[in-house]
Scaffold this active site. Sequence first.
Site, PDB file in Angstrom:
ATOM      1  N   CYS B 117       0.851  -1.191   0.000  1.00 50.93           N
ATOM      2  CA  CYS B 117       0.000   0.000   0.000  1.00 50.93           C
ATOM      3  C   CYS B 117       0.887   1.242   0.000  1.00 50.93           C
ATOM      4  O   CYS B 117       2.108   1.153   0.092  1.00 50.93           O
ATOM      5  CB  CYS B 117      -0.936   0.022   1.201  1.00 50.93           C
ATOM      6  N   CYS B 120       3.363   1.577   2.757  1.00 51.68           N
ATOM      7  CA  CYS B 120       4.584   0.782   2.587  1.00 51.68           C
ATOM      8  C   CYS B 120       5.599   1.572   1.764  1.00 51.68           C
ATOM      9  O   CYS B 120       6.784   1.627   2.095  1.00 51.68           O
ATOM     10  CB  CYS B 120       4.284  -0.520   1.849  1.00 51.68           C
ATOM     11  N   ASP B 525       1.666 -29.073 -14.469  1.00 49.87           N
ATOM     12  CA  ASP B 525       2.870 -29.667 -13.917  1.00 49.87           C
ATOM     13  C   ASP B 525       2.489 -30.067 -12.493  1.00 49.87           C
ATOM     14  O   ASP B 525       1.487 -29.595 -11.962  1.00 49.87           O
ATOM     15  CB  ASP B 525       3.981 -28.612 -13.921  1.00 49.87           C
ATOM     16  N   ASP B 719       5.679 -24.361 -13.478  1.00 54.70           N
ATOM     17  CA  ASP B 719       6.482 -23.527 -12.588  1.00 54.70           C
ATOM     18  C   ASP B 719       7.967 -23.587 -12.889  1.00 54.70           C
ATOM     19  O   ASP B 719       8.713 -22.716 -12.487  1.00 54.70           O
ATOM     20  CB  ASP B 719       6.288 -23.950 -11.136  1.00 54.70           C
ATOM     21  N   ASP B 723       9.442 -27.429 -17.468  1.00 52.19           N
ATOM     22  CA  ASP B 723       8.287 -27.324 -18.352  1.00 52.19           C
ATOM     23  C   ASP B 723       8.300 -26.053 -19.204  1.00 52.19           C
ATOM     24  O   ASP B 723       7.317 -25.757 -19.869  1.00 52.19           O
ATOM     25  CB  ASP B 723       6.952 -27.494 -17.614  1.00 52.19           C
TER      26      ASP B 723
END
Lengths: 52, 825
Positions: B117, B120, B525, B719, B723
């Site tokens: 936000c 931050c 995967d 991931d 792959d």
Amino acid sequence: MEIIWLLIPLSIVLVGVIAWAFLWAVNSGQFDDLDAPGTAILMDDDKPPEQR
Amino acid sequence: MAHADALAMRPALETAIAGRATACFHCGEEIPRGSARTAIVGGAPRPMCCAGCQAAAETIDRNGLGAFYAQRDTPGARPAGADVDLDAYDDPALEAACPLGADGMREAHLVLEGMRCAACAWLVEASVKRVPGVVDASVNLANRQARLRFDPARARLSEILEAVWALGYRAYPFDAGRRQAGLLRERKDALRRLGVAGLFGMQVMMVATALYFDPSASGAGRYLDLLNWLNLAMTLPIVAYAAVPFYAGAWRGLRQGHLGMDVPVTLGIVLAFAGSAWHTLRGGDTYFDSVAMFVTLLLAARYLELVMQQRASSLLDHATRILPAFVERIAGGGDGPRLQRVAVRDVRVGDRLLVKAGSTLPVDGIVRAGESTVDESVLTGESVPVLRRAGDPVLSGSVNVESPLEIEVTATGSGVFMARIADLVARAAGGKPALARLAGRVAGWFVAGVLGVAVLAAAWHGLWTGQHWLPIVIAVLVVSCPCALALATPAALTAASGALLERGIAVLRTGALEDLVAVTHLVFDKTGTLTVGRLRLQQVLVHDRLDEAACREIAAALEAGSEHPLAAAFVEACDGTPRLVASEVTNTPGAGLEGVVDGTRYALGSRAFIASRAAGLPPRAPDDAGGPSQEALLAADGRVLAEFRLRDSIRPDAAATVAALRDAGIRLAIFSGDRQAVAAHIGGQLGIDDVRADMTPAEKLAALENLQREGAVVAVVGDGVNDAPMLARASIAIAVANAAEHAKLSADLVLLRDEIAGVAVACDLARRTRRVMRQNLWWALGYNAIALPLAIAGHVAPWLAAFCMSASSLVVTVNAARLRRIRHP
């Protein structure tokens, strides 16, 4: 209606000034982040770090 | 002291956090039972969930930045330990990424993770500015980046990074290279043109309003010329500057031999402007207002689309973050072997390297000395680290888990395994099937049709009615002008991308949402996609005097210093901080470890390892319903104390996601590099029948191509590097949050949150987007069917045409905006 001869050049000058200001703002990054600076002004970051 | 009143949190957040009595003041997560950790913030003790939050909160308070807690509207980030050696960033070799300015200051760009936000952003900016030697810092919340300038004589980059890490955010320098600069330039350029068109357009409209009322009737006829000349001057910047991208687009399209939207747009602008200029000179109606309105609206639509796309892709900039790439080379000089720190690019085939435990291999090689387990999950999908000893090959990209290895380099640079996969990716991407786009199909025909009608109308009027042909051609072009049609699909896609981004799904290729509707098969995967990708302690079988919690604590103490995935599971099972300390820990790679806790010598490891140290080993009990698991045994004084079962668990949202996708009529499959038993079990749990295991990246790619040859439109969710070729070849590639950077870069959609539910959300929204696009196209075509005949007959004045076109565009845009409302499942 002769006033138009003053008002039209005036509006041209005004548009020119506004266009210049807008281009300056874009070039200097005023539009890069529109979210954070709005709330940053609400923060007090002028308090000195606590001395230990 | 920070003011206590400044700490009154925003009401909504306050109730959200206070609703749970045991919520951490800093990050809002639940506090583990029995923990009484607090930090003094604003003069009062506040509950804290962990040491990291405590340290972050105390740092914030000590630096007088307590206002953060009053202004934030999301809980703070939960700190994690730095996963890279920050000191390494002080190395001169990395300084090239932080160019030296003319004033002797260095400029660095950081990507920030965990920032949520505006508070931050302010916190990071304020604390970075307090590092001595930092001259200037600005944090951009929209793309989670920071730009800072510092004095290299007084501040080191690592100090600045540490200041950010201490607050619980992760910061990495990145190479703000050409791509970054290019994106920013593109956005600024679009904004400049839009602004100029808008400013001058307003002037033109103002004057045009006066012209709508017949000036000669009110006795102001002598100003007619003046007003026309004024409008000509005001339209000139729009036509000569703001509208240039349309001309360029039309020219590009014509050279490539297809009739895009830009062709009639350009024709409309040029004809209307030239005709109006002619009439200004010789007398007659002018249409400068139509030109101005037309250009401004189109530029606005394109600008919004650009911003949305860039926002999605800039969140991926951490893919270009700089990681220190150094290795320890063993140099055999005259005075015996010694270690040299060298950059990876200087490593040659035949060099001997020392690879420490916990570090990633930068090159392929053969183990020459030492013995360790190596985590190859990124390359193969295998969830368990494999044992490598002298003579075994090791591959770049894998992580050395347990103890130092001495390797001889067999391949570097483009020859390494990772690079060969990248090569496979490049070739697979070339064969990616292109799907026909709805808008593209419609637009080409429509444009050709409009141009034909305009020419026919001009000819007919010129030959038969004697009416002046120019206003009619302009009215035809402006009325039909594909504005609503041009906006129909981009507006829907932009609204949908924005809605998805709010749900943590970045759409990197705008067309991906359209393609997603056509998907018939979806391949997952396994490791890290359907599963969490981390081992977790699932079950403890106690065999002796000690209870479950005590055994867990001892195991965690023994494993505390280890890099093995098992170790992380044990430490996590003890809330992240083991309460006992082990000494004299010795490690037998691939087997287990031994150490002394509270004066007793314990051994923890595989069945074979424990069998040689304890008598009366119970036979392995069958696995529970959770499926195949890994085993670790704890023994002391020759007796087995406990059996631990660890497993990579299915993501909590996987079952619901799979069910939603199946309900949508998509056929699901799992292609995994892991063992058959594990993959089949996960498939069984989720109800996916088509499970293929033990696959290499090339085999996965081949299987995918087989599906595609049978006519399937395949989406892949993955991931890892293993792959990546499959992702590149798939019609739609979706990368999960913790995916390898490689996979993210070749993906169409990236899930930014560590959950898989986004796949179902994206599919659902893609379908609704398609529906809205259809409605929009029908509206645009229907409107034209009514407006065109009127324009041809000469009943539509150019200003009315411009007005109708704008209203039509508005309808289309508002309809698309409905997509921003997301149905929460």
